[in-house]
Motif scaffolding. Sequence first.
Motif, PDB file in Angstrom:
ATOM      1  N   ILE A 178      -0.958 -18.863 -17.361  1.00  0.00           N
ATOM      2  CA  ILE A 178       0.082 -19.429 -16.509  1.00  0.00           C
ATOM      3  C   ILE A 178       1.351 -18.581 -16.513  1.00  0.00           C
ATOM      4  O   ILE A 178       2.056 -18.486 -15.506  1.00  0.00           O
ATOM      5  N   PHE A 194     -12.390 -23.126   0.948  1.00  0.00           N
ATOM      6  CA  PHE A 194     -12.703 -21.834   1.567  1.00  0.00           C
ATOM      7  C   PHE A 194     -14.156 -21.506   1.265  1.00  0.00           C
ATOM      8  O   PHE A 194     -14.566 -21.494   0.109  1.00  0.00           O
ATOM      9  N   GLY A 248      -4.245 -23.459  -4.276  1.00  0.00           N
ATOM     10  CA  GLY A 248      -2.911 -24.035  -4.424  1.00  0.00           C
ATOM     11  C   GLY A 248      -2.508 -24.243  -5.866  1.00  0.00           C
ATOM     12  O   GLY A 248      -1.920 -25.253  -6.216  1.00  0.00           O
ATOM     13  N   ILE A 259     -13.366 -28.465 -12.101  1.00  0.00           N
ATOM     14  CA  ILE A 259     -12.565 -27.724 -11.124  1.00  0.00           C
ATOM     15  C   ILE A 259     -13.389 -27.226  -9.939  1.00  0.00           C
ATOM     16  O   ILE A 259     -12.995 -26.282  -9.260  1.00  0.00           O
ATOM     17  N   ALA A 273      -4.506 -22.989   1.849  1.00  0.00           N
ATOM     18  CA  ALA A 273      -5.691 -23.854   1.757  1.00  0.00           C
ATOM     19  C   ALA A 273      -5.993 -24.164   0.302  1.00  0.00           C
ATOM     20  O   ALA A 273      -6.086 -23.260  -0.528  1.00  0.00           O
TER      21      ALA A 273
HETATM   22  C1  LIG Z   1     -10.126 -25.822 -16.665  1.00  0.00           C
HETATM   23  C2  LIG Z   1      -8.991 -24.920 -17.021  1.00  0.00           C
HETATM   24  C3  LIG Z   1      -7.961 -25.362 -17.868  1.00  0.00           C
HETATM   25  C4  LIG Z   1      -6.887 -24.524 -18.171  1.00  0.00           C
HETATM   26  N1  LIG Z   1      -5.905 -24.984 -19.013  1.00  0.00           N
HETATM   27  C5  LIG Z   1      -4.868 -24.160 -19.344  1.00  0.00           C
HETATM   28  C6  LIG Z   1      -3.843 -24.583 -20.248  1.00  0.00           C
HETATM   29  O1  LIG Z   1      -3.865 -25.715 -20.759  1.00  0.00           O
HETATM   30  N2  LIG Z   1      -2.854 -23.712 -20.554  1.00  0.00           N
HETATM   31  C7  LIG Z   1      -2.790 -22.452 -19.996  1.00  0.00           C
HETATM   32  O2  LIG Z   1      -1.860 -21.702 -20.273  1.00  0.00           O
HETATM   33  N3  LIG Z   1      -3.738 -22.038 -19.146  1.00  0.00           N
HETATM   34  C8  LIG Z   1      -4.783 -22.842 -18.803  1.00  0.00           C
HETATM   35  N4  LIG Z   1      -5.766 -22.398 -17.973  1.00  0.00           N
HETATM   36  C9  LIG Z   1      -5.627 -21.061 -17.376  1.00  0.00           C
HETATM   37  C10 LIG Z   1      -5.098 -21.259 -15.962  1.00  0.00           C
HETATM   38  O3  LIG Z   1      -6.095 -20.790 -15.085  1.00  0.00           O
HETATM   39  C11 LIG Z   1      -3.799 -20.539 -15.674  1.00  0.00           C
HETATM   40  O4  LIG Z   1      -2.870 -20.782 -16.669  1.00  0.00           O
HETATM   41  C12 LIG Z   1      -3.165 -20.928 -14.327  1.00  0.00           C
HETATM   42  O5  LIG Z   1      -3.542 -22.202 -13.886  1.00  0.00           O
HETATM   43  C13 LIG Z   1      -3.556 -19.879 -13.335  1.00  0.00           C
HETATM   44  O6  LIG Z   1      -2.992 -20.143 -12.096  1.00  0.00           O
HETATM   45  P1  LIG Z   1      -3.741 -19.703 -10.770  1.00  0.00           P
HETATM   46  O7  LIG Z   1      -2.866 -20.140  -9.658  1.00  0.00           O
HETATM   47  O8  LIG Z   1      -4.126 -18.282 -10.868  1.00  0.00           O
HETATM   48  O9  LIG Z   1      -5.106 -20.511 -10.765  1.00  0.00           O
HETATM   49  P2  LIG Z   1      -5.346 -22.097 -10.735  1.00  0.00           P
HETATM   50  O10 LIG Z   1      -4.223 -22.829 -11.313  1.00  0.00           O
HETATM   51  O11 LIG Z   1      -6.679 -22.305 -11.333  1.00  0.00           O
HETATM   52  O12 LIG Z   1      -5.398 -22.441  -9.177  1.00  0.00           O
HETATM   53  C14 LIG Z   1      -6.485 -22.095  -8.371  1.00  0.00           C
HETATM   54  C15 LIG Z   1      -6.579 -23.099  -7.247  1.00  0.00           C
HETATM   55  O13 LIG Z   1      -7.544 -22.654  -6.299  1.00  0.00           O
HETATM   56  C16 LIG Z   1      -8.293 -23.758  -5.856  1.00  0.00           C
HETATM   57  N5  LIG Z   1      -9.570 -23.255  -5.349  1.00  0.00           N
HETATM   58  C17 LIG Z   1     -10.595 -22.713  -6.066  1.00  0.00           C
HETATM   59  N6  LIG Z   1     -11.603 -22.366  -5.249  1.00  0.00           N
HETATM   60  C18 LIG Z   1     -11.213 -22.691  -3.978  1.00  0.00           C
HETATM   61  C19 LIG Z   1     -11.830 -22.564  -2.696  1.00  0.00           C
HETATM   62  N7  LIG Z   1     -13.047 -22.014  -2.553  1.00  0.00           N
HETATM   63  N8  LIG Z   1     -11.152 -23.021  -1.610  1.00  0.00           N
HETATM   64  C20 LIG Z   1      -9.905 -23.585  -1.740  1.00  0.00           C
HETATM   65  N9  LIG Z   1      -9.278 -23.710  -2.933  1.00  0.00           N
HETATM   66  C21 LIG Z   1      -9.931 -23.263  -4.043  1.00  0.00           C
HETATM   67  C22 LIG Z   1      -8.397 -24.644  -7.068  1.00  0.00           C
HETATM   68  O14 LIG Z   1      -8.686 -25.975  -6.729  1.00  0.00           O
HETATM   69  C23 LIG Z   1      -7.036 -24.474  -7.705  1.00  0.00           C
HETATM   70  O15 LIG Z   1      -6.127 -25.446  -7.270  1.00  0.00           O
HETATM   71  C24 LIG Z   1      -6.849 -23.211 -17.652  1.00  0.00           C
HETATM   72  C25 LIG Z   1      -7.887 -22.770 -16.819  1.00  0.00           C
HETATM   73  C26 LIG Z   1      -8.948 -23.594 -16.508  1.00  0.00           C
HETATM   74  C27 LIG Z   1     -10.040 -23.081 -15.624  1.00  0.00           C
END
Ligand SMILES: Cc1cc2nc3c(=O)[nH]c(=O)nc-3n(C[C@H](O)[C@H](O)[C@H](O)COP(=O)(O)OP(=O)(O)OC[C@H]3O[C@@H](n4cnc5c(N)ncnc54)[C@H](O)[C@@H]3O)c2cc1C
Lengths: 442, 84
Positions: free
Chosen positions: A290, A85, A16, B48, A37
């Motif tokens: 992001i 998951f 999410g 995370i 999820a």
């Molecule tokens: C710790 C951290 C800090 C970051 N800070 C920055 C920042 O300050 N600026 C920036 O530009 N980018 C940052 N990033 C990069 C960031 O990943 C992306 O910018 C953006 O959040 C990506 O979006 P996403 O939806 O692909 O992944 P995410 O935002 O990471 O969302 C993934 C989601 O999947 C959920 N998830 C994971 N495994 C499971 C599972 N097995 N079952 C159910 N749910 C699950 C997680 O809880 C999370 O909510 C950061 C990355 C990390 C890891």
Amino acid sequence: MAEPAISSFDVLVIGGGAAGVAAAAELASAGLSVALAEQRPTLGGAYHRQPVGGSARQLRGQRQWLRLLRGLAGAGVEQRLGHVFIGLESDGIAMLDDRAARRIRSIKARALVIAVGAIERVLPRPGWQLDGVMTSGGLQMLLKETGGVPPGDLLIAGSGPLNVAVAADLIRLGRPPVAVIENGNPFARPGAALRLAAHPGLVAEAARHLARLASARVPWLRGSALAAIERRDGRLRATVRMPGGGSRMFAADIVALHDGIRPNAFGLPAETQAQPIVVRAGDCREALGIRAAVADGRHAARQVAAMLAGTVRDGSADRKIGRQRRAQAILHELFRPVDGYGLAALPDDTILCRCEGRTVGDLRLMLAETDAPGLREIKLNGRFGMGLCQGRFCADAVRDMVAAARPAVDGGASGPLSRDRWPLRPASIAALAADDELQEGK
Amino acid sequence: MTTGSFAWRGATIPFHPGESVASALMRAGVLQLGQDGAGCRLRYFCGIGACQSCLVSVGGTIVEACLTPAGDDLNIKAVEDEDG
Ligand SMILES: Cc1cc2nc3c(=O)[nH]c(=O)nc-3n(C[C@H](O)[C@H](O)[C@H](O)COP(=O)(O)OP(=O)(O)OC[C@H]3O[C@@H](n4cnc5c(N)ncnc54)[C@H](O)[C@@H]3O)c2cc1C
Ligand code: FES
């Protein structure tokens, strides 16, 4: 309370964050039934992690996030919060660990969009396993959650723009770090710096953060490397190798490490167009940050909708995604470590795999044997990547060390240690026991 | 902001509603979370749910402190204390 043992949806979106929320809204507005999820009790992911208790702090990107949430609410997506998951069964049924109910829930879906985000790259260093050492992103999550900073002095080290962003956050909260140690030296890469000008948003963000560091007099030590961390008199003592060859000591209570971002693509089911269709989206497909995550989530959604309708969609990705790929390549070049990644110089007793307590020396011994082992043996006999984190925090370093010692062995893009079989999350196995009750009650 | 509290190895840890167990422990300065069955020290690291090094025992179930919401009057133990 009677509840069907297996719920059915057209699509199950896992994760999410920005990518998963964008994908779920897009799929539902196309008329498909969608479950989303998320393992945490709240949506948001790494970037849009929401503050607790209705704190009114101004968050970066909050307008975009609220827009995404409105899209989700209007589309009728079923949210499964606090659901981890843990894998796909052989019959294509997804298993979710419902943390609050301590139950395994089964979901049958025609397609899965996996959007579990990125993890941080953290290079092994002597002492990185000590308590008080965390990732910079992990520290950032604490700041985002409550605005509270753990007590004591903080030191930030490694490489990449996130370290500067976290330092700026700490300054804003009145707790400047003692220093930011940066392996790279962006100022010494004028070519890449010039190319960054094509991304004014990134330049402005960097300039804002660096100005904050300068006005708080937080040293940003470029071209330097954190060589070791020890516990001394109840505090952490960090030895930093300076560019000229000398070294400096820093005392701190918290050391935050971060050497970049990589996809959290460990243990995931393979992508496939056969049902259940499996597609990855966002940072877990390619770590582009992001700015690309929302576009990538929507792109994945449109692909899945087309596959389910039996039509073929133009596979070419959004222009936004190509642009962020170029931006990430420039940042990577800007922050490239001046002295390489330094794995060769690590002392033998440096922990390489924290989960199994395996050291750099253990791997060197295995690699030096005349009957040198293949990657399978390194994993099975060496136990590298066999621990609870499934290699998330050692696979890259193990692969690089193996490649340096024995160039003929090909680790493959995902590294030698990734496992693509469930359970994705070993801690959830405890919850499986409770599943027996569910089966009995059926 | 109202607060609640939970028990951690005999200490009382205050938390904000909705806060994770890990966040409350870290704000209280609790860096050491004991050790796991393999003898490795547990601590908050990635924030995370990825590293599995923040495992604690909540009501007999082993969970990641960084994914688990704090709750009033919970008795949260280290994994090693649970093993006896
Ligand atoms: C710790 C951290 C800090 C970051 N800070 C920055 C920042 O300050 N600026 C920036 O530009 N980018 C940052 N990033 C990069 C960031 O990943 C992306 O910018 C953006 O959040 C990506 O979006 P996403 O939806 O692909 O992944 P995410 O935002 O990471 O969302 C993934 C989601 O999947 C959920 N998830 C994971 N495994 C499971 C599972 N097995 N079952 C159910 N749910 C699950 C997680 O809880 C999370 O909510 C950061 C990355 C990390 C890891
Ligand atoms: S701190 Fe990594 S799983 Fe909780």
